[in-house]
Write an enzyme that holds these catalytic residues in place. Structure first.
Site, PDB file in Angstrom:
ATOM      1  N   ASP A 165      32.108  77.614  18.387  1.00  0.00           N
ATOM      2  CA  ASP A 165      33.008  76.576  17.888  1.00  0.00           C
ATOM      3  C   ASP A 165      33.202  75.488  18.934  1.00  0.00           C
ATOM      4  OD1 ASP A 165      34.841  75.142  16.462  1.00  0.00           O
ATOM      5  OD2 ASP A 165      36.500  76.521  16.778  1.00  0.00           O
ATOM      6  N   ASP A 177      32.029  68.780  15.136  1.00  0.00           N
ATOM      7  CA  ASP A 177      32.579  70.132  15.154  1.00  0.00           C
ATOM      8  C   ASP A 177      31.621  71.148  14.529  1.00  0.00           C
ATOM      9  OD1 ASP A 177      34.173  72.356  15.172  1.00  0.00           O
ATOM     10  OD2 ASP A 177      35.533  71.648  13.617  1.00  0.00           O
TER      11      ASP A 177
END
Length: 489
Positions: A92, A297
């Site tokens: 992440d 992201d």
């Protein structure tokens, strides 16, 4: 030839005014003596790796895989501690802390679940690792000193995520992360990193999102890329590749190539993120002048845009689409979906490209999803209306090696094939016996959005999923999943 801390070297050092000040030379056999030797070895080894642009990756290989039954995020296997224990962690770039389930008071179950049959999930035990050390409150990486009981007590941590009641908490620990060089020699490297001993998980972490840990790749000092570069193991940069088939790779120290495209990061000093600026969006033959910032992201499957950007882009797409638009349905997050005949050429669908700050072009190779069944074929523009934040998600990254150059503070990208990657212990086709509920993974301060896969239904593409906005209620989530399942009947 003399030992670094031998008497001849000591006399020369004191006479020349180099090295340790007089009276502070470490005594042979003392803690300081061995600590300084170990530190110098680490610095020298790290310097060698950095000077030759050496790349590091996880000891089990650099493969990453997108797993639909676990939040539709990219996962890889990491080895922690001595002896090494393996964890399947989600990657992440939208968060910073690396954490794994540990000394659990409340963690995801390792048995009797839909994912346990596919993965052997681990629980970290600090007492079971000979190299584990708890981080105390006087450590510079301890962010919650106000919750400490004393200077030398264990440092607590607490991270809340956007998904409803999703969080992780526990204490910070330090242990060995097992890495390997990405060259023909494949030397193993042991890097001490600080991470979260996740004793209590809530929300999505208890079932379908990162049940075995989350690997934050953000810009804060506590992230693993920050630690690796600070300790001299790698250059301050890393890359992730996103293949069209959901298989990718990750490499620490990778600064990309001279011919890659780049755009600068917009840094917030209080909370730095991988934020970039888009100046134009081309949809089909229409060029839309826009100026907006967005978070790059890897922890979000699809792309989110706020109004009026969302409306301008989607209406332009609709005006050029040659197929019949399906009636809007509140049960699914995509507003612009179309019926498509099975034999239709997807090249007729309007293409999309972003112009980044600095003028570099970012063609989007996978802006749509295709849901197919025996009776019908549907495609949707895979962009979701956002209330607060623009996010460039994984679907826009498909087909690229994305370089997060933290030293130059730029985002780099180049069209890339991710197929030539090492074998990894990460399962490539995990068994999914059911469609899990919605999931969100992200740092609350980043206002990250929730994305979910509903299983792979595409005949002509591999990125079939249904991203669900993080504010969807459980009832609405069930309606969305039911709608897609009905399409398959």
């Amino acid at each position: 030839m003399h030992h670094r801390f031998s008497e001849p070297v000591k006399k020369w050092s004191e006479g020349a005014g180099n090295g340790f000040p007089a009276g502070n030379w470490p005594a042979k056999g003392s803690f300081e003596y061995y600590a300084e030797l170990a530190h110098r070895d680490r610095v020298l080894r790290g310097r060698r790796l950095s000077e030759i642009d050496g790349l590091l990756t996880f000891s089990d290989g650099n493969s990453t895989v997108r797993i639909s039954s676990l939040g539709f995020l990219h996962y890889t296997t990491v080895s922690l501690g001595t002896p090494g224990k393996k964890f399947l962690v989600a990657l992440d770039t939208g968060s910073d802390l690396f954490w794994v389930p540990c000394d659990c008071s409340r963690c995801a179950p390792t048995e009797g679940t839909t994912y346990a049959s596919d993965f052997e999930l681990s629980i970290y035990n600090p007492k079971g690792s000979s190299t584990s050390r708890k981080v105390t409150c006087n450590n510079s990486l301890c962010a919650h000193r106000n919750r400490c009981l004393g200077t030398f007590s264990n440092c607590p941590y607490m991270v809340s995520y956007v998904s409803a009641e999703t969080s992780t908490s526990g204490i910070l620990v330090e242990d060995v992360l097992h890495l390997t060089t990405e060259d023909n020699r494949q030397e193993f490297v042991e890097a001490y990193v600080t991470f979260g001993c996740g004793q209590v998980q809530t929300g999505s972490f208890l079932d379908i999102a990162a049940p075995n840990g989350l690997f934050g790749l953000g810009l804060e000092k506590i992230s693993v890329p920050s630690i690796l570069s600070k300790e001299g193991f790698t250059a301050d940069s890393f890359s992730m590749c996103f293949g069209a088939d959901g298989i990718g790779r990750i490499s620490f120290g990778d600064k990309g190539s001279p011919d890659q495209e780049e755009t600068p990061f917009n840094l917030n000093a209080l909370h730095p993120t991988y934020n970039i600026t888009v100046t134009q969006v081309r949809v089909g033959t229409t060029l839309i002048d826009l100026d907006f910032t967005a978070l790059f992201d890897s922890g979000t499957s699809f792309t989110y845009l706020v109004d009026p950007i969302y409306t301008n882009v989607l209406k332009s797409f609709h005006s050029q689409a040659q197929d019949s638009r399906r009636p809007p349905d509140s049960r699914i997050p995509f507003e612009y979906c179309y019926d498509m005949s099975p034999g239709e050429n997807t090249s007729l669908i309007p293409s999309m490209s972003l112009t980044m700050k600095g003028g570099s072009q970012f063609p989007v190779y996978d802006p749509i999803i295709i849901i197919s069944s025996q009776s019908e074929l549907i495609y949707c523009m895979a962009v979701v209306r956002s209330a607060e934040l623009n996010i460039i998600g994984q679907n826009f990254m498909t087909g690229y090696r994305i370089v997060f150059d933290r030293e130059k503070l730029v985002l780099g990208w180049k069209e890339f094939e991710c197929d030539d990657i090492e074998n990894s212990s990460v399962p490539i086709r995990p068994r999914a016996t059911s469609v899990p509920p919605a999931v969100a993974v992200g740092v609350g301060n980043d206002t990250k959005k929730s994305t979910r896969d509903t299983r792979n239904f595409s005949q002509s593409r591999n990125s079939v999923a249904s991203p669900l906005f993080h504010r969807l209620t459980p009832e609405l989530t069930c309606f969305i999943l039911l709608f897609i399942l009905l399409l398959l009947l």
